[in-house]
Design a protein around this motif. Structure first.
Motif, PDB file in Angstrom:
ATOM      1  N   GLY A 198       0.807  -1.214   0.000  1.00 44.32           N
ATOM      2  CA  GLY A 198       0.000   0.000   0.000  1.00 44.32           C
ATOM      3  C   GLY A 198       0.836   1.258   0.000  1.00 44.32           C
ATOM      4  O   GLY A 198       0.532   2.226  -0.713  1.00 44.32           O
ATOM      5  N   VAL A 199       1.907   1.281   0.790  1.00 44.62           N
ATOM      6  CA  VAL A 199       2.776   2.460   0.844  1.00 44.62           C
ATOM      7  C   VAL A 199       3.470   2.678  -0.490  1.00 44.62           C
ATOM      8  O   VAL A 199       3.597   3.814  -0.972  1.00 44.62           O
ATOM      9  CB  VAL A 199       3.803   2.308   1.980  1.00 44.62           C
ATOM     10  CG1 VAL A 199       4.948   3.311   1.821  1.00 44.62           C
ATOM     11  CG2 VAL A 199       3.125   2.516   3.327  1.00 44.62           C
ATOM     12  N   THR A 200       3.930   1.593  -1.108  1.00 46.13           N
ATOM     13  CA  THR A 200       4.574   1.726  -2.418  1.00 46.13           C
ATOM     14  C   THR A 200       3.605   2.312  -3.436  1.00 46.13           C
ATOM     15  O   THR A 200       3.953   3.237  -4.187  1.00 46.13           O
ATOM     16  CB  THR A 200       5.074   0.355  -2.901  1.00 46.13           C
ATOM     17  OG1 THR A 200       5.987  -0.190  -1.944  1.00 46.13           O
ATOM     18  CG2 THR A 200       5.773   0.492  -4.245  1.00 46.13           C
ATOM     19  N   ALA A 201       2.373   1.802  -3.443  1.00 45.79           N
ATOM     20  CA  ALA A 201       1.362   2.325  -4.366  1.00 45.79           C
ATOM     21  C   ALA A 201       1.045   3.786  -4.061  1.00 45.79           C
ATOM     22  O   ALA A 201       0.838   4.597  -4.975  1.00 45.79           O
ATOM     23  CB  ALA A 201       0.096   1.478  -4.280  1.00 45.79           C
ATOM     24  N   GLY A 205       1.653   6.818  -6.613  1.00 49.60           N
ATOM     25  CA  GLY A 205       0.490   7.619  -6.970  1.00 49.60           C
ATOM     26  C   GLY A 205       0.670   9.087  -6.627  1.00 49.60           C
ATOM     27  O   GLY A 205       0.304   9.968  -7.421  1.00 49.60           O
ATOM     28  N   ALA A 206       1.224   9.372  -5.456  1.00 47.40           N
ATOM     29  CA  ALA A 206       1.422  10.762  -5.046  1.00 47.40           C
ATOM     30  C   ALA A 206       2.405  11.473  -5.965  1.00 47.40           C
ATOM     31  O   ALA A 206       2.181  12.625  -6.365  1.00 47.40           O
ATOM     32  CB  ALA A 206       1.905  10.816  -3.599  1.00 47.40           C
ATOM     33  N   VAL A 207       3.504  10.804  -6.305  1.00 43.49           N
ATOM     34  CA  VAL A 207       4.494  11.412  -7.211  1.00 43.49           C
ATOM     35  C   VAL A 207       3.869  11.659  -8.577  1.00 43.49           C
ATOM     36  O   VAL A 207       4.071  12.718  -9.195  1.00 43.49           O
ATOM     37  CB  VAL A 207       5.736  10.507  -7.329  1.00 43.49           C
ATOM     38  CG1 VAL A 207       6.660  11.013  -8.436  1.00 43.49           C
ATOM     39  CG2 VAL A 207       6.485  10.463  -6.006  1.00 43.49           C
ATOM     40  N   LEU A 208       3.087  10.701  -9.056  1.00 37.85           N
ATOM     41  CA  LEU A 208       2.438  10.852 -10.358  1.00 37.85           C
ATOM     42  C   LEU A 208       1.460  12.025 -10.344  1.00 37.85           C
ATOM     43  O   LEU A 208       1.412  12.826 -11.302  1.00 37.85           O
ATOM     44  CB  LEU A 208       1.712   9.559 -10.718  1.00 37.85           C
ATOM     45  CG  LEU A 208       1.036   9.510 -12.099  1.00 37.85           C
ATOM     46  CD1 LEU A 208       2.057   9.742 -13.196  1.00 37.85           C
ATOM     47  CD2 LEU A 208       0.327   8.178 -12.292  1.00 37.85           C
ATOM     48  N   ILE A 209       0.692  12.154  -9.267  1.00 32.14           N
ATOM     49  CA  ILE A 209      -0.253  13.272  -9.166  1.00 32.14           C
ATOM     50  C   ILE A 209       0.485  14.601  -9.166  1.00 32.14           C
ATOM     51  O   ILE A 209       0.093  15.546  -9.855  1.00 32.14           O
ATOM     52  CB  ILE A 209      -1.111  13.131  -7.893  1.00 32.14           C
ATOM     53  CG1 ILE A 209      -2.071  11.950  -8.026  1.00 32.14           C
ATOM     54  CG2 ILE A 209      -1.906  14.409  -7.629  1.00 32.14           C
ATOM     55  CD1 ILE A 209      -2.822  11.620  -6.747  1.00 32.14           C
ATOM     56  N   VAL A 210       1.566  14.687  -8.411  1.00 30.20           N
ATOM     57  CA  VAL A 210       2.343  15.928  -8.350  1.00 30.20           C
ATOM     58  C   VAL A 210       2.875  16.303  -9.730  1.00 30.20           C
ATOM     59  O   VAL A 210       2.748  17.449 -10.183  1.00 30.20           O
ATOM     60  CB  VAL A 210       3.506  15.794  -7.343  1.00 30.20           C
ATOM     61  CG1 VAL A 210       4.481  16.957  -7.483  1.00 30.20           C
ATOM     62  CG2 VAL A 210       2.973  15.730  -5.917  1.00 30.20           C
ATOM     63  N   VAL A 333      -4.988   1.597   3.785  1.00 28.21           N
ATOM     64  CA  VAL A 333      -3.722   1.202   4.393  1.00 28.21           C
ATOM     65  C   VAL A 333      -3.396   2.095   5.582  1.00 28.21           C
ATOM     66  O   VAL A 333      -2.872   1.622   6.605  1.00 28.21           O
ATOM     67  CB  VAL A 333      -2.595   1.240   3.342  1.00 28.21           C
ATOM     68  CG1 VAL A 333      -1.245   0.994   3.987  1.00 28.21           C
ATOM     69  CG2 VAL A 333      -2.847   0.186   2.268  1.00 28.21           C
ATOM     70  N   ALA A 334      -3.706   3.389   5.479  1.00 27.91           N
ATOM     71  CA  ALA A 334      -3.475   4.291   6.602  1.00 27.91           C
ATOM     72  C   ALA A 334      -4.311   3.886   7.809  1.00 27.91           C
ATOM     73  O   ALA A 334      -3.818   3.851   8.948  1.00 27.91           O
ATOM     74  CB  ALA A 334      -3.801   5.728   6.200  1.00 27.91           C
TER      75      ALA A 334
END
Length: 535
Positions: A198-201, A205-210, A333-334
Motif C-alpha cells: 500500500g505504501v509503495t502504491a 500515486g502521489a508522485v504521479l499526481i504531483v 492502508v493508513a
C-alpha cells in the motif's frame, strides 16, 4: 547511567536467527519476553511510519478545509509544520535507539519521568490513536463517491460537510474498520505485506499526481504569497494549519513497531526521520501543485470539493478516477497502520497491568504474533465514534482535530521530560546492533528539544481553541465547539478514576508477576531505581 543491551555489539549483518536472538535478548533486558513476531525489515519499518502519516489520505481529507480558511497562502503552513515536527521526530529518534519497545510514547515518557506521568502519556496517546483511526476511516467519503456514485449509499450530497455526506462517511468508515480489524487479526507478516504494498502504491500515486498537476499548472508559485483566493490574515492561517498538523503525525509508529523490527536500535531512528521527511516534502509539493493547477481559485470549489475537484477537472474523469482509486487504497492502508499502532500501545500498557482488562489485552496469539483483543477494542471504539457523524456533519472536524490535540499533548509529555533530563546531564550513550554509536543530536540536543516542546504545546492550544466559526459554524451544537477540551478532560477523569481504584493492586500484581509472560519487570519497577536508566 549508561547500560548497553546484549544486542548492542552485534556485527553489521548477522545471520537472521542470531540477529533475532540478540534482539530478543535486548528486549529481555527491559524485562519483557519476545512474544510479537520479529519479522519487519527497514522498508517495513519505514512503511509503518509513512502509512500512518499517509499523504494522500490526509491531504485529500483536509485540503478543502485548510484552503477555505487560509486561501493559497495556507501552503506555507506545510513547511512550517514540517520543521516543527522534524524537531519532535529527531527527539523521538534518540529515544527509539535507546528504548526499542512497543508502546513507544508510553515507554519513553515513563523512563524519562516516572510511572504515573508515563501512564497518563500512554493513556492520552492510546485514546488519541483510537480517534485517529476513526478520523482516517472518514476520509473514504472524499474519494469513493467521486469515483463512482454508487458509493454514495446515504442521500445524494457527497460533501462531508453535509448531513448526507457525513452519514455516508460513517457507513463507509465502519465498513473499512471491519476490513482493517480482520487484517489485524491475521499473521503480522500479512499485515506488514499489505502495508508495504500500500505504501509503495501511495508513493507512486502521489508522485504521479504531483508531476501531472505541475504539468497542468496555470499560474506561478507567487500566488502562495499574493493570494488570489479565499483566506484571511494570520488567525486564518493558524486555522489553515490544522490540515498540515493533521497530516504530519504518527511518524513515531516506526518506534511503536520496534519489537517486531529486526535491529531496531539501528533501523527505527532512521525510519522515523525518513518517513516524516518524505511525507512532509511530498505533501507540500502536492498542495503546491494543486494550487497551481486548480481551474479557479475563486469559484469556491477548492474550499468544498478540494483535491478531488482538481484531479477530475484537470486530468479528465478517467485518469482522475484511477488516481482516486489509488487514494482510496492509501486511506485503507493508513487506517490499517493507525489501528495497528494503537493495538501495540494497548498491548504494551496491558502487559504492565496498567489498563482495565489487562489480561486479555496483553495476550498474544502464538500462531499469528498479533494481540487480538486490542485490535477488536480499537476497531469497535473507532466505529462507535463514527456514529457521531449521524448526529451532525460538524462531527468529522471535531473528531479530526481532537485526535491531533491528543497526540500533540502526548508528544509534549515525552519532549518535556526529555528536555529536563537533557538539562540535568545527557542521554545515555551506547551502540546499535552494528556497533555504531546510537543516534544522538549532540550539541544540537537542547535547542532542538526546546523547539519541539514549544511547537507541540503551541499547536495543541491552537487546535483545541473553541472557535465557533470552525467547530460549530451552523450553530446549535456547542459541544462540538468544546469537543477537544471536553474529550481531554473526560480522558483524564476516567483515567484518574481507574488509577485511584485499581493502580495499587495493578502495581502489586505486576511486581508479583516476576518473569511472567512479557512482564518480567513492570515499567514502574524499571524506573523506580534509575529513572532514565535502562533495564
Amino acid at each position: 547511567m549508561t547500560a548497553t543491551a546484549p544486542s548492542d555489539h552485534l556485527r553489521d549483518d548477522p545471520p537472521r536467527g542470531a540477529g533475532q536472538a540478540a534482539d530478543a535478548a535486548g528486549l529481555a533486558g527491559f524485562g519483557y519476553r519476545q512474544e510479537l513476531h520479529r519479522s519487519m525489515g527497514r522498508y517495513a519499518s519505514f512503511a509503518a511510519g509513512f502509512s500512518f502519516i499517509s499523504v494522500l489520505t490526509t491531504v485529500f481529507q483536509f485540503f478543502a478545509f485548510g484552503y477555505s480558511f487560509g486561501g493559497p497562502r495556507f501552503f506555507w503552513t506545510w513547511p512550517a509544520v514540517l520543521i516543527g515536527q522534524l524537531a519532535v521526530a529527531a527527539c523521538f529518534a534518540e529515544l527509539a535507539a535507546r528504548y526499542p519497545i512497543s508502546g513507544a510514547v508510553y515507554q519513553w515518557s515513563t523512563r524519562l519521568s516516572n510511572a504515573v506521568f508515563g501512564w497518563y502519556a500512554g493513556w492520552i496517546m492510546v485514546l488519541g490513536q483510537i480517534v485517529v483511526v476513526a478520523a482516517a476511516a472518514l476520509a473514504l467519503q472524499v474519494v469513493l463517491p467521486p469515483v463512482w456514485s454508487g458509493f454514495q449509499l446515504v442521500g445524494t450530497d457527497t460533501s462531508p460537510l453535509s448531513s448526507d455526506g457525513a452519514a455516508n462517511a460513517a457507513v463507509l468508515g465502519i465498513a473499512l474498520l471491519v476490513l482493517t480489524t480482520a487484517v489485524n487479526l491475521l499473521d503480522n507478516r500479512v499485515m506488514s505485506l499489505v502495508n508495504r504494498v500500500g505504501v509503495t502504491a501511495e508513493i507512486v500515486g502521489a508522485v504521479l499526481i504531483v508531476v501531472l498537476l505541475f504539468a497542468h499548472a496555470d499560474r506561478g508559485a507567487s500566488v502562495t504569497v499574493h493570494g488570489g483566493g479565499a483566506g484571511g490574515g494570520a488567525s486564518a492561517l493558524f486555522v489553515g494549519a490544522f490540515a498540515a498538523a493533521y497530516v504530519m503525525i504518527g511518524f513515531d509508529s516506526a518506534g511503536e513497531m520496534s519489537e517486531e523490527t529486526r535491529q531496531p536500535r539501528r533501523v527505527a531512528p532512521r525510519t522515523i526521520l525518513t518517513a516524516l521527511t518524505a511525507a512532509g516534502v511530498l505533501a507540500s509539493l502536492l498542495v503546491l501543485a494543486a494550487l497551481l493547477a486548480a481551474p479557479s481559485l475563486t469559484d469556491g470549489r477548492l474550499g468544498t470539493d478540494g483535491l478531488s475537484y482538481v484531479l477530475t477537472s484537470r486530468l479528465g474523469s478517467g485518469l482522475g478516477r484511477a488516481l482516486l482509486c489509488d487514494v482510496a487504497l492509501a486511506v485503507a492502508v493508513a487506517t490499517l497502520a493507525i489501528q495497528t499502532s494503537a493495538t501495540r500501545m494497548l498491548f504494551s500498557m496491558a502487559r504492565d497491568r496498567a489498563l482495565p482488562f489487562s489480561g486479555p489485552l496483553a495476550r498474544v496469539s502464538p500462531r499469528t504474533g498479533q494481540p487480538p483483543a486490542p485490535a477488536l477494542v480499537v476497531g469497535g471504539l473507532a466505529a462507535a465514534l463514527l456514529l457521531l457523524s449521524f448526529a451532525s456533519p460538524d462531527a468529522w472536524l471535531s473528531i479530526g482535530t481532537t485526535c491531533i490535540v491528543m497526540l500533540y499533548l502526548a508528544y509534549a509529555m515525552v519532549t518535556g521530560p526529555q528536555l529536563l533530563r537533557r538539562l540535568r546531564g545527557r542521554l545515555p550513550a551506547g551502540t546499535d546492533e552494528s556497533g555504531a554509536p546510537l543516534f544522538s543530536l549532540g550539541r544540537w540536543g537542547v535547542p532542538v528539544n526546546v523547539l519541539a516542546l514549544l511547537y507541540g504545546l503551541t499547536m495543541a492550544v491552537n487546535l483545541a481553541w473553541p472557535r465557533a466559526a470552525v467547530y460549530d459554524p451552523s450553530g446549535g451544537h456547542w459541544y462540538f465547539q468544546w469537543f477537544s477540551p471536553l474529550f481531554l478532560l473526560g480522558t483524564l477523569a476516567i483515567g484518574a478514576a481507574w488509577r485511584l481504584r485499581n493502580a495499587p493492586q495493578a502495581a502489586e500484581s505486576g511486581a508479583e508477576a516476576g518473569t511472567g509472560a512479557g512482564t518480567g519487570a513492570t515499567v514502574a519497577g524499571a524506573v523506580a531505581g534509575g529513572g532514565f536508566g535502562e533495564g
